[in-house]
Design an enzyme around this catalytic site. Sequence first.
Site, PDB file in Angstrom:
ATOM      1  N   GLY A   1     -13.554  60.313  37.890  1.00 15.98           N
ATOM      2  CA  GLY A   1     -13.605  59.546  39.079  1.00 15.98           C
ATOM      3  C   GLY A   1     -12.886  58.332  38.736  1.00 15.98           C
ATOM      4  N   ASN A   2     -12.830  57.980  37.375  1.00 15.48           N
ATOM      5  CA  ASN A   2     -12.176  56.713  36.975  1.00 15.48           C
ATOM      6  C   ASN A   2     -10.715  56.792  36.812  1.00 15.48           C
ATOM      7  OD1 ASN A   2     -14.985  56.171  36.590  1.00 15.48           O
ATOM      8  ND2 ASN A   2     -14.516  54.620  35.244  1.00 15.48           N
ATOM      9  N   SER A   3     -10.081  57.909  36.941  1.00 16.31           N
ATOM     10  CA  SER A   3      -8.603  58.170  37.005  1.00 16.31           C
ATOM     11  C   SER A   3      -7.897  57.140  37.735  1.00 16.31           C
ATOM     12  CB  SER A   3      -8.246  59.546  37.064  1.00 16.31           C
ATOM     13  OG  SER A   3      -8.427  60.494  36.288  1.00 16.31           O
TER      14      SER A   3
ATOM     15  N   ASP B   1       2.219  60.903  34.911  1.00 16.25           N
ATOM     16  CA  ASP B   1       1.195  60.712  35.881  1.00 16.25           C
ATOM     17  C   ASP B   1       0.902  59.430  36.410  1.00 16.25           C
ATOM     18  OD1 ASP B   1      -1.212  61.835  36.930  1.00 16.25           O
ATOM     19  OD2 ASP B   1      -2.293  61.540  34.993  1.00 16.25           O
TER      20      ASP B   1
ATOM     21  N   ILE C   1      15.081  68.214  20.094  1.00 22.06           N
ATOM     22  CA  ILE C   1      14.626  67.533  18.684  1.00 22.06           C
ATOM     23  C   ILE C   1      13.575  68.386  18.315  1.00 22.06           C
ATOM     24  CG2 ILE C   1      15.564  65.680  19.277  1.00 22.06           C
ATOM     25  CD1 ILE C   1      12.782  64.595  20.335  1.00 22.06           C
TER      26      ILE C   1
ATOM     27  N   HIS D   1      -2.194  62.882  39.451  1.00 19.10           N
ATOM     28  CA  HIS D   1      -3.199  63.624  39.573  1.00 19.10           C
ATOM     29  C   HIS D   1      -4.298  63.658  40.580  1.00 19.10           C
ATOM     30  CE1 HIS D   1      -5.665  61.812  36.227  1.00 19.10           C
ATOM     31  NE2 HIS D   1      -6.653  62.413  36.989  1.00 19.10           N
TER      32      HIS D   1
ATOM     33  N   GLY E   1      20.634  64.520  26.130  1.00 19.77           N
ATOM     34  CA  GLY E   1      21.152  65.934  26.122  1.00 19.77           C
ATOM     35  C   GLY E   1      20.965  66.584  24.860  1.00 19.77           C
ATOM     36  N   VAL E   2      20.105  66.376  24.021  1.00 21.24           N
ATOM     37  CA  VAL E   2      19.734  67.089  22.817  1.00 21.24           C
ATOM     38  C   VAL E   2      18.170  67.667  22.775  1.00 21.24           C
ATOM     39  CG1 VAL E   2      21.098  65.482  21.465  1.00 21.24           C
ATOM     40  CG2 VAL E   2      18.612  65.038  21.653  1.00 21.24           C
TER      41      VAL E   2
END
Length: 497
Positions: free
Chosen positions: A232-234, A161, A293, A131, A290-291
């Site tokens: 800003g720490n992302s 992310d 849940i 992001h 392919g399930v």
Amino acid sequence: MTENISTISPAPLLVRLPRALAMAAVAAVLAVGPLAAPTPAFAASAPESFADMAQKLLPSVVNVYTTQTAKQPEQRGPAPDLQLPPGSPFEQFFKDFMNRQRNPNAPPRRQTSLGSGFIIDESGFIVTNNHVIDGADEISVRLHDETELKATLVGKDPRTDLALLKVETSRKLPAVPWGNSGDIRIGDWVLAIGNPFGLGGTVTAGILSARNRSMGGAYDDFLQTDASINRGNSGGPMFNMKGEVIGINSAILSPNGGSVGIGFAIASNLAKPVIEQIRNGGQVKRGWLGVRIQKLDEDVATGFGLDKARGALVSSVQENSPAAKAQIKQGDVILKFDGRDVPESDRLPRIVADTPIGKAVDATVWRNRKEITVKVTVGELKEDEVAAAADPNVPAVTGEVKSLGLTLAGLNAQSREKYGLDESAVGVLVTDAAQDSPAFEKGVRPGDLITEVGQESVKTPNDVSDKIKAARDGKKKSVLLTLSSRGETRFVAVRVD
């Protein structure tokens, strides 16, 4: 004031937070016998200072800043004629604003985003959050010594992310090693470092507050900390006391956008293999089952005859999927996959995703009140495949038939048309649910189709009534209903005592 979780960036993403997090207390150890035994050391004491560690690690943390072009909004029809009193202080302001809106040749605006990252290889590979760089036209990196370098995007993975950047430089850059996030314990010290807003390195310390946190994503695996983490720490790293990266700072819980001591970092054991795949091939490949849940609650687990709520309940199986080929069925509860326990439903997508594509594995499922083992060959998740986790808005509900205010009807052409049911649909239709009934409160609505009671097919209202009566006569506390609604299947444990 409403709390929210925000990604730590100038444009936060807001989502709801689960309920408050529990804190554990450690009991005092009492001395016994004539001589007091030494008190066991439950955790290492706090270091006298983090200065030496911070001094070593700070050069590996960078500021990431991006720019992107914001398109001018299209002018749709004539601009509104704003009527302002003569001499109004806003008159010139609105004239200038409307002139800019009317001018199709106005230069595009430039938007800037700021975040952090850390160097994982001396040749210039840098990890950050997706992001932070998403939608960027240009990406730049500012090192600890203020050197500025252009960065290229090696690859990204929006599902977790994460993003990997590369800068070109003739010198070796200071890199930090990955650590094992599985080894860190709740209560252990952690150090968070960021380089927000180009101000230089920022260091905060705290403890690990919780593990395995999820924010609703299929592959979420967050570490929670009380170390202060701010906007800003992302993309900045979270370290253990060995100086190893055990998390990537990504989100905070905050009522106002600032840190309140609840921060979240992507666990390194999730991030490291994703970054390695991006570095080696530019993209991430995941295993696919392919399930769809559904989470089990205690009532549903009891309805299936399980000792407790555990595993992932299969609400539907996609045609021609690895699960379908392995004969996994709707109503199965997957308890183990490739030798790994599935303690709750949201663990299964992560376990499957980490399994090598093409590998044949054993899956332990609960079916007809006993465990069986099936062999599954893991497929590859494509971008256009249906996500492995069921829609979180579909609730795990409970309800009864008559005593809970439900009115049932058989299917006919009129009801099929009214509720959008195709000709192949078979079951008993819920035509009314009293608004003051427990069933309504739990989510049962007109249009829900009861297809099974106690995992046995039903076709008429009498079938449902008879099976509910039989459950009561058999002294059962609940009976399991299978409901179909809007193309989705869910299971409901109905109390009949």
